[in-house]
Design a protein around this motif. Structure first.
Motif, PDB file in Angstrom:
ATOM      1  N   HIS A  78     -31.102  35.798 -11.460  1.00 46.30           N
ATOM      2  CA  HIS A  78     -31.124  34.395 -11.866  1.00 46.30           C
ATOM      3  C   HIS A  78     -30.623  33.436 -10.797  1.00 46.30           C
ATOM      4  O   HIS A  78     -30.848  32.229 -10.927  1.00 46.30           O
ATOM      5  N   TRP A  79     -29.909  33.913  -9.776  1.00 48.61           N
ATOM      6  CA  TRP A  79     -29.484  32.982  -8.747  1.00 48.61           C
ATOM      7  C   TRP A  79     -30.591  32.853  -7.692  1.00 48.61           C
ATOM      8  O   TRP A  79     -31.501  33.671  -7.597  1.00 48.61           O
ATOM      9  N   ASP A 158     -21.195  36.519  -0.635  1.00 43.79           N
ATOM     10  CA  ASP A 158     -21.622  36.106  -1.967  1.00 43.79           C
ATOM     11  C   ASP A 158     -21.917  34.609  -1.943  1.00 43.79           C
ATOM     12  O   ASP A 158     -21.519  33.898  -1.010  1.00 43.79           O
ATOM     13  N   HIS A 159     -22.578  34.125  -2.983  1.00 44.00           N
ATOM     14  CA  HIS A 159     -23.017  32.734  -2.995  1.00 44.00           C
ATOM     15  C   HIS A 159     -21.906  31.752  -3.342  1.00 44.00           C
ATOM     16  O   HIS A 159     -22.107  30.542  -3.273  1.00 44.00           O
ATOM     17  N   HIS A 160     -20.714  32.233  -3.719  1.00 41.97           N
ATOM     18  CA  HIS A 160     -19.659  31.325  -4.177  1.00 41.97           C
ATOM     19  C   HIS A 160     -19.205  30.350  -3.096  1.00 41.97           C
ATOM     20  O   HIS A 160     -19.031  29.158  -3.355  1.00 41.97           O
ATOM     21  N   GLU A 163     -21.612  27.667  -2.678  1.00 47.98           N
ATOM     22  CA  GLU A 163     -21.536  26.668  -3.744  1.00 47.98           C
ATOM     23  C   GLU A 163     -20.554  25.568  -3.368  1.00 47.98           C
ATOM     24  O   GLU A 163     -20.843  24.370  -3.510  1.00 47.98           O
ATOM     25  N   ASN A 211     -29.360  28.056  -3.870  1.00 47.76           N
ATOM     26  CA  ASN A 211     -28.238  28.990  -3.751  1.00 47.76           C
ATOM     27  C   ASN A 211     -27.725  29.379  -5.129  1.00 47.76           C
ATOM     28  O   ASN A 211     -27.590  30.564  -5.441  1.00 47.76           O
ATOM     29  N   SER A 212     -27.469  28.383  -5.975  1.00 44.38           N
ATOM     30  CA  SER A 212     -26.947  28.654  -7.311  1.00 44.38           C
ATOM     31  C   SER A 212     -27.164  27.441  -8.206  1.00 44.38           C
ATOM     32  O   SER A 212     -27.103  26.297  -7.738  1.00 44.38           O
ATOM     33  N   GLN A 213     -27.379  27.713  -9.482  1.00 46.90           N
ATOM     34  CA  GLN A 213     -27.602  26.625 -10.437  1.00 46.90           C
ATOM     35  C   GLN A 213     -26.357  25.808 -10.699  1.00 46.90           C
ATOM     36  O   GLN A 213     -26.428  24.788 -11.403  1.00 46.90           O
ATOM     37  N   THR A 214     -25.221  26.219 -10.168  1.00 44.71           N
ATOM     38  CA  THR A 214     -23.999  25.429 -10.373  1.00 44.71           C
ATOM     39  C   THR A 214     -24.104  24.046  -9.748  1.00 44.71           C
ATOM     40  O   THR A 214     -23.279  23.176 -10.036  1.00 44.71           O
ATOM     41  N   TYR A 262     -37.451  28.163  -6.663  1.00 44.41           N
ATOM     42  CA  TYR A 262     -36.669  28.852  -7.697  1.00 44.41           C
ATOM     43  C   TYR A 262     -37.639  29.299  -8.785  1.00 44.41           C
ATOM     44  O   TYR A 262     -37.982  28.535  -9.684  1.00 44.41           O
TER      45      TYR A 262
END
Length: 800
Positions: A78-79, A158-160, A163, A211-214, A262
């Motif tokens: 999902h990311w 990691d993607h954190h 973010e 990168n991320s939905q955040t 995406y």
């Protein structure tokens, strides 16, 4: 000359901040690169490594569906693809496509992102409140401990950390554009500048989404900013058209990149957070709010209405829009509410992963100490600057800090997003104190005042130095202590075992380097799963190239708990047979700390006291009483104990005589037990159960690691063991049958099984097998002395 000296000082301080950032983050280099293969930190980055490896072998393809984890269903990813594809491109450009070289190379990515954050934080802070603010923010972010430090260490691929970086980059592009369009006297000429700023900011937003939905959090902050700042513009009679011209390219480019790149597997779950159309719609909301305000402004100007009615008009419009939405798309509105609630809600306490639990106050004060105290007045000062002085950068930072602060308190996962706005808020406060004077004439003398003559300057420097010193000590302690990271890398026992599994177990018939789609993929008959606890799932997938049943995404968590904590082989065997699970890997940690987690998932009524207790015994050397762990019968009957401790063999129980005193162990439901009474409830030995333990009929040891957790042959339990699930040979007979076994480490034990209804079901063959664990003789029935040979074909086909 004075200007040159000032710039030189700034450069030197920035270099120091960059140096500190680098030194802290390479402390894990030797730990990660000193074993059999290069590794990455913590479980999740192993899967990113798998994605990079796949993309490097498949022409930069990104797999949104993966059959190699969450077996036998496969996992939907999902990311976004940004980090894996970036890592792959770097590996291809440098020629480091071999797995070990690629691992060492991409492990630098989080370090590089942390380094790039330093000048960007300085740039943001400088435009917020001058050079002192920028330098303070850069130094603070360089030494800040906590999640930001850990997730930017060498090896934490990691993607954190990305973010956090994209939230900062977007905030910089957004707020500096607002400043350039309005506060720098550019607001009267809408057009080219708005579009250029919007295009750059939109690219940042789109990349962040990939990168991320955040990044939709940034969109949410933007909505609030546009609403508040737009009202300020209207009340000051400034045209809001510029903000609309800026927001439209931001939304369009961000949404376009999201929709085009995406693209989750269409067979995946229909969750709004994984729907590119919904995500693109979310990115348009700031533009919608901006257009709405522009329309209201135009209407008020045309009707020559007083701006005191602006708030009621906006509120009424919002209520009207919500009501219309409920009538036209009620399901979508409810799904949106559920999604927002899910983002801001902590996970259940029964969850076995701490990342999704509320932030502990102890952890918060340890990591951020005096920074938390300075954070509150910093927010109040931002409130004053943003609302009373119409400072767009201060206003955005206020909303950014508030939103990420609230999310972090609710859910630890967002802690990394708080680090940058936290340091910027504190830097703004310190800079304001540094430049504060009781009476400042509105002349150029304000800039020319020597800082030593300002009363707040010394206070500000003391606070800055004190904060940095405390953070430096904590960060240094965290970064340089190997024991902080040792649990987050695979032990040599695991690495050796998984490399053995990769080379020696049958090919499952699924190409590790191929991209699959859920609607067309079917597991072949040769496919099989490997079951362990979730911590080890990505190791199994990435190192052994085998299909893991559980993983750190919490897939099949209940299945694993039900298997390992089952007190009977039959229900456990149903799990493995129905899900085509062929191999089980156990770790000694699963007997202790990990078992606590497995209990919570296995049953809400399970408690540590049902499986263990503490026994007070006299030390043989000192003669003084000491406490040691004692074990209850359910512990011995669990599948994980029967596999890892007893190697699947039957064990005769020993009726221990121990008296249960009612002395509780603080923080648990366990009791301290003292010898001397009649209650046979607990045993002091992990290998001596209270009652008889039946043999496992379908599971055999095929490999074990070298590390032993004990010093005696009787108590020789290895760190990691691999078992195979087999149908078992059905042999007629009565009594107890025994088979001498020698492992790949030279450890010898006897497999024993009692007949049930005149039948044995035997998991080991007596002739040569493919496994290094093998029999050294035939089966022998203890009571009659009868010798029985069992072939591998009989074991695999249940032949009599």
């Amino acid at each position: 000359m004075k200007c040159v000296n000032k710039q030189l000082k700034i450069i030197v301080l920035l270099v120091i901040a960059l140096f500190i950032t680098l030194i802290f983050r390479i402390q894990t280099f030797s730990l990660i690169n000193s074993g059999l293969i290069p590794q990455v930190l913590t479980p999740d980055p192993w899967y990113i490594l798998k994605q990079i490896d796949l993309a490097s072998h498949s022409h930069l393809s990104y797999s949104w569906f993966d059959p190699f984890t969450n077996y036998p269903q496969g996992a939907f990813i999902h990311w976004g693809p940004l980090l894996p594809i970036t890592g792959t491109i770097i590996a291809l450009i440098t020629g480091n496509t071999q797995t070990n070289a690629m691992t060492s190379l991409v492990s630098w990515l989080p370090v590089m992102i942390a380094i790039l954050t330093i000048p960007l934080v300085y740039y943001f802070g400088r435009h917020l409140h001058g050079d002192f603010c920028g330098i303070s923010a850069a130094i603070l972010i360089a030494v800040i401990p906590g999640s930001y430090l850990i997730r930017s260490m060498y090896g934490y691929v990691d993607h954190h950390i990305l973010e956090s970086f994209f939230m900062l980059a977007y905030a910089s592009g957004f707020t500096l554009s607002m400043k350039g369009l309005f506060t720098d006297h550019a607001g009267t000429s809408p057009g080219k500048k708005s579009v250029i700023y919007g295009t750059i900011t939109g690219l940042i937003l789109g990349l962040g989404m990939l990168n991320s939905q955040t990044m939709i959090i940034a969109a949410g902050i933007s909505i609030l900013f546009v609403l508040v700042f737009g009202i300020q513009l209207i009340k000051s009679d400034k045209n809001t058209l510029n903000i609309v011209l800026f927001l439209i390219p931001v939304s369009c480019i961000g949404a376009l990149l999201t929709i085009v790149f995406y693209t989750p597997d269409p067979a995946g779950p229909k969750d709004l957070l994984f729907d590119p159309i919904f995500l693109a719609f979310t990115l348009f909301l700031p533009s919608v709010v901006g257009i709405y305000l522009a329309v209201i402004q135009a209407a008020f100007r045309k009707k020559k209405l007083s701006y005191k009615w602006i708030f009621p008009a906006i509120f009424a419009g919002g209520i009207f829009t919500y009501i219309i939405g409920l009538q036209l798309i009620p399901n979508s509105i409810q799904s949106l509410k559920d999604t927002l609630f899910g983002i801001a809600t902590p996970a259940s306490s029964s969850y076995a992963i701490a990342e999704y639990l509320p932030l502990s106050p102890d952890v918060a004060f340890f990591n951020y100490h005096i920074m938390l105290i300075l954070f509150i007045p910093g927010l109040l000062l931002l409130l004053y600057e943003g609302l009373r002085k119409t400072n767009p950068i201060a206003l955005y930072l206020l909303l950014w800090s508030g939103a990420t602060g609230i999310l972090t308190v609710i859910n630890t996962r967002y802690e990394i997003l708080l680090a940058v706005p936290l340091t910027l808020t504190i830097a703004f406060l310190l800079s304001w104190i540094f430049t504060y004077q009781k009476t400042i004439p509105e002349t150029s003398e304000k800039e020319n005042t020597i800082w030593q003559d300002r009363p707040g300057a010394i206070v500000s420097l003391v606070l800055l130095i004190g904060t940095c010193t405390i953070s430096l000590c904590i960060a240094g302690m965290v970064a340089t202590a190997d024991y902080n990271y040792q649990p987050y890398v695979a032990s040599e026992d695991w690495i050796e075992g998984l490399l053995w599994m990769k080379n020696e177990t049958p090919d499952p018939g699924v190409n590790y380097y191929q991209v699959y789609h859920a609607d067309s993929f079917r597991y072949p008959d040769s496919a099989y799963g490997v079951l362990s606890w979730w911590d080890y799932g990505h190791w199994i997938t990435t190192i052994a190239h085998r299909m893991a049943v559980t993983n750190p995404f919490q897939a099949n968590l209940d299945m694993a708990a039900q298997f390992f904590m089952s007190r009977s082989e039959k229900p456990a065997d149903i799990i493995t047979s129905e899900n085509s699970i062929t191999y089980i890997i156990s770790d000694a940690d699963m007997l202790f700390d990990t078992m606590q987690m497995m209990m919570r998932v296995y049953s809400p009524d399970a408690t540590p006291g049902q499986y263990m207790g503490l026994i007070s015994i006299n030390d043989t050397v000192t003669g003084k009483p000491v406490s040691s762990i004692g074990y209850r019968q359910p512990f011995y009957e669990s599948m994980v104990t029967r596999l890892h401790v007893f190697d699947g063999s039957s064990v005769q129980g020993e009726e221990k005589i121990l008296e249960q005193e009612g002395t509780p162990v603080p923080g648990t439901d366990m009791l301290v037990i003292f010898p001397g009474g009649p209650d046979p409830e607990i045993s002091e030995s992990i290998i001596r159960p209270l009652k008889d333990i039946e043999a496992l009929q379908h599971y055999r040891l095929i490999w074990e690691s070298n590390t032993s957790l004990s010093t005696t042959d009787e108590h020789d339990i290895r760190k990691v063991k691999i078992f195979e699930r087999v149908p078992g040979a059905i042999i007629q007979g009565e009594g107890t049958i025994e088979l001498p076994i020698i492992t790949n480490r030279g450890r010898e034990f006897t497999y024993r099984q009692q007949s049930i209804n005149g039948t044995f079901i035997l998991p080991y063959s007596t002739n040569k097998t493919a496994w290094p664990v093998h029999a050294t003789g035939p089966y022998r029935i203890k009571e009659t002395g009868k010798v029985i040979e069992v072939s591998e074909t009989m074991v695999q086909r249940s032949n009599q």
